[in-house]
Scaffold this motif. Structure first.
Motif: not given
Ligand SMILES: Cc1cc2nc3c(=O)[nH]c(=O)nc-3n(C[C@H](O)[C@H](O)[C@H](O)COP(=O)(O)O)c2cc1C
Length: 189
Positions: A158-167
């Motif tokens: 899920d790309p949203a997981v990647y984005q949330r951890v990146e943020l």
């Protein structure tokens, strides 16, 4: 330029831990930071303050405290068990009490759970402990339905997981810049 050390550990000992996968993702997103301490967690004994008064304090505890003191920030990925934090996480934090090891240090909490709450109750219950240890909490990340969003091999479905951890890692860096006055991003560290 040497990488800034970050005390980073997982509160699960499971070989297929989703929380460790989340921690690994945070590490991959922060090549400018050096994650330390995770390998010591299985070797920490059950907390016993009486050992501090003897010559029998295990080397793992001394080493863990030393890494915590030298670290500039903290990242903890911790499961929720029975609506409470993992005992492994709490045990590790108990060994740090009284040493100012987390004082003023930006601290990111992560959790992953197959359920719909992502383990957030376990993280929230850690807030008072971390605040008592002087940690400066930043916006945490909890990942619900984690088994379908990432796996223990490091795949993130899920790309949203990647984005949330990146943020969250961006937030951590910003808090480190604020705490230490060194804009890490601007220096390309
Ligand atoms: C005894 C037990 C209690 C659990 N309690 C909770 C809970 O209260 N809330 C929750 O979100 N997940 C709960 N879980 C599910 C864990 O979040 C799940 O097993 C998770 O994958 C554990 O983290 P790990 O994958 O990093 O090992 C529980 C699991 C076990 C074995």
């Amino acid at each position: 330029m040497s990488r800034m050390p970050v005390l980073a550990f997982c509160g699960s000992l499971r070989s297929d831990s989703l929380n460790r996968a989340l921690l690994d993702l945070a590490e991959r997103l922060a090549p400018d930071l050096q994650f330390v301490g995770a390998d010591l967690i299985p070797d920490l004994p059950l907390f016993n303050p009486g050992l501090d008064l003897t010559d029998e304090l295990p080397a793992s505890v001394r080493h863990f405290r030393g890494l915590a003191r030298a670290a500039k920030a903290v990242v903890i990925a911790s499961p929720e068990y029975v609506h409470a934090p993992s005992g492994i996480t709490k045990n590790a934090l108990d060994w740090l009490d009284g040493y100012g090891a987390l004082d003023g240090k930006p601290t990111l909490l992560l959790s992953a759970s197959p359920g719909s709450t992502g383990g957030i109750q376990g993280l929230v219950a850690l807030f008072p402990t971390l605040q008592a240890l002087g940690a400066v909490l930043i916006d945490p990340v909890s990942v619900s339905r984690a088994g379908s969003r990432l796996d223990s091999h490091g795949n993130v479905m899920d790309p949203a997981v990647y984005q949330r951890v990146e943020l969250a890692m961006d937030d951590l860096r910003e808090a480190m810049d604020f705490a230490y006055g060194h804009p890490l991003a601007a220096r390309g560290m």
